[in-house]
Design an enzyme around this catalytic site. Sequence first.
Site, PDB file in Angstrom:
ATOM      1  N   GLY A 206       0.819  -1.203   0.000  1.00 59.52           N
ATOM      2  CA  GLY A 206       0.000   0.000   0.000  1.00 59.52           C
ATOM      3  C   GLY A 206       0.854   1.254   0.000  1.00 59.52           C
ATOM      4  N   SER A 207       0.291   2.333   0.478  1.00 53.59           N
ATOM      5  CA  SER A 207       0.940   3.639   0.412  1.00 53.59           C
ATOM      6  C   SER A 207       2.059   3.770   1.439  1.00 53.59           C
ATOM      7  CB  SER A 207      -0.080   4.752   0.649  1.00 53.59           C
ATOM      8  OG  SER A 207      -0.512   4.751   2.004  1.00 53.59           O
ATOM      9  N   ALA A 208       2.982   4.674   1.160  1.00 49.31           N
ATOM     10  CA  ALA A 208       4.076   4.940   2.097  1.00 49.31           C
ATOM     11  C   ALA A 208       3.549   5.534   3.396  1.00 49.31           C
ATOM     12  CB  ALA A 208       5.089   5.892   1.455  1.00 49.31           C
ATOM     13  N   THR A 210       0.727   4.944   4.974  1.00 47.27           N
ATOM     14  CA  THR A 210       0.244   3.865   5.843  1.00 47.27           C
ATOM     15  C   THR A 210       1.393   2.979   6.295  1.00 47.27           C
ATOM     16  OG1 THR A 210      -1.888   3.877   4.684  1.00 47.27           O
ATOM     17  CG2 THR A 210      -1.362   1.923   6.000  1.00 47.27           C
ATOM     18  N   GLY A 211       2.333   2.710   5.394  1.00 50.42           N
ATOM     19  CA  GLY A 211       3.475   1.875   5.751  1.00 50.42           C
ATOM     20  C   GLY A 211       4.317   2.460   6.867  1.00 50.42           C
ATOM     21  N   GLU A 229       5.647  -3.325   1.414  1.00 48.66           N
ATOM     22  CA  GLU A 229       5.867  -3.030  -0.009  1.00 48.66           C
ATOM     23  C   GLU A 229       5.036  -1.798  -0.316  1.00 48.66           C
ATOM     24  OE1 GLU A 229       5.474  -2.248  -3.566  1.00 48.66           O
ATOM     25  OE2 GLU A 229       4.104  -3.954  -3.675  1.00 48.66           O
ATOM     26  N   CYS A 263       2.586   1.002  -8.352  1.00 51.99           N
ATOM     27  CA  CYS A 263       3.626   1.541  -7.476  1.00 51.99           C
ATOM     28  C   CYS A 263       4.939   1.729  -8.220  1.00 51.99           C
ATOM     29  CB  CYS A 263       3.821   0.645  -6.255  1.00 51.99           C
ATOM     30  SG  CYS A 263       4.108  -1.080  -6.644  1.00 51.99           S
TER      31      CYS A 263
END
Length: 484
Positions: A206-208, A210-211, A229, A263
């Site tokens: 997912g998105s950076a 959220t990561g 990822e 991505c």
Amino acid sequence: MVTEFTSIEPATGAILWKGQSGDADAAVADARTAWPTWAALPVTKRIEAVRRYANQIRGQAEELAELISRETGKPIWESRTEVESVVKKIDISVTAYAERTPQRQLSSQPNMRAALRHKPHGVLAVLGPYNFPAHLPNGHIVPALIAGNTVVFKPSEKTPAVGQFLFDAFKKAGLPSGVVNIVQGGPEVGKQLTANDDIDGLLFTGSAQTGVALNRQFANRPNKILALEMGGNNPIIVWDTDDIHSAAVLVVQSAFLSAGQRCSAASRMIVKDELYDRVVKEVKRIADRLIIDEPFSKPAPFMGPVIDNDVADGLTESFLTLMSHGGRPIKHMARPLDDRPFLTPGIIDVTAMEERLDIELFGPILQVIRVADFEEAIAEANNTRYGLSAALVGGTATQYDQFWSNSRAGIVNWNKMTVGASSEAPFGGIGLSGNHRSSAYYAADYCAYPVVSMEAEQTRASIGIGLKDEDRTETETAAEVSGQ
């Protein structure tokens, strides 16, 4: 708290799916109950189970492809390739498990053996994205199952129908109850799942943004595996080449496939001064010809809508922000239908911007930067906190070697797109693109941990040095130690 939510077809606005949010804690408990039996099965039995799942998908391939297209807006031709990837992932994962997590004997002393084996972690949570709602979560789930883990899968709240389809295929394949679990819902359900202390790890795509939040959440839980990822702000450099058309095709494919919702999509084209006019003209000419339409329309579209109106609004705002901060539009992003998330590709020169935005523009926006020399091109490519994908189009073999050596990215290509990585290779990046736990072929690495054992058939041991004689008194030994 149980809440109802729906999935809307982005291309038509029709309601595709209705459901209720689930209980993540209950799903984890079911997975924990099922784990000991599943982990104790021979790996051949677990592989047989995922092969049955692959057969289920294969038998319903067109139905799944149509569902992906309806729920994401992708052209049907692209959804069919995603379904093919889901099926092919099983054989690839079996090979990767044998290669990356083998059982083997090590050199050892006489009358003893040393062995390397791998154990599953236990219960793994999988958070799936909306851009490849079948292929990407499947790429976590299948390796996890082969290794002996049980899984709790939360699909993106934007693509719940595809997630449910995958779960139903596992059920039809006859996997034991609790081995694969699904929990539907929005961010609150995701937070409940990631906060559950009975999961042994989290596999996230997912998105950076959220990561990074997940990385903070797991910072004081080093006993949990965390595989991230995330996204990218990916560069494609166009250098000395006589084939301007092919170079432009590679740029357009890199930037606008899947409506830019990959991505590994190219967000930035870095082009040599002398080539700028010809390359930009050709990229714009091809972008102007792209068919943007509903997934099943004829002739087949190159791209469909982005996932929903909120995303489309955000991308439109991002393009306007680039303009207001010094960007020069080459091709304006347009919104053909006010109530649908269709977007035309936007191309904007940001060379003159004093501070370029280092964010992931997850959609059809291409920023153009002109540079004078190759060292400046590499520096510009690395001018990002992300590090997923990068490509060089044109140039010499020596320049590619220089680019490869100095480019900070997990995928580095030459005269190829930034997108379309093989599942038979690792997939991942550095910086805000990942936490050094590459997925795809290397998913086996984070689905099991190595255990080294020294083993002997009989209990036989002795101490050959450092022992006193059994007939010496304690008084004599104390006198020797004190030096008397």
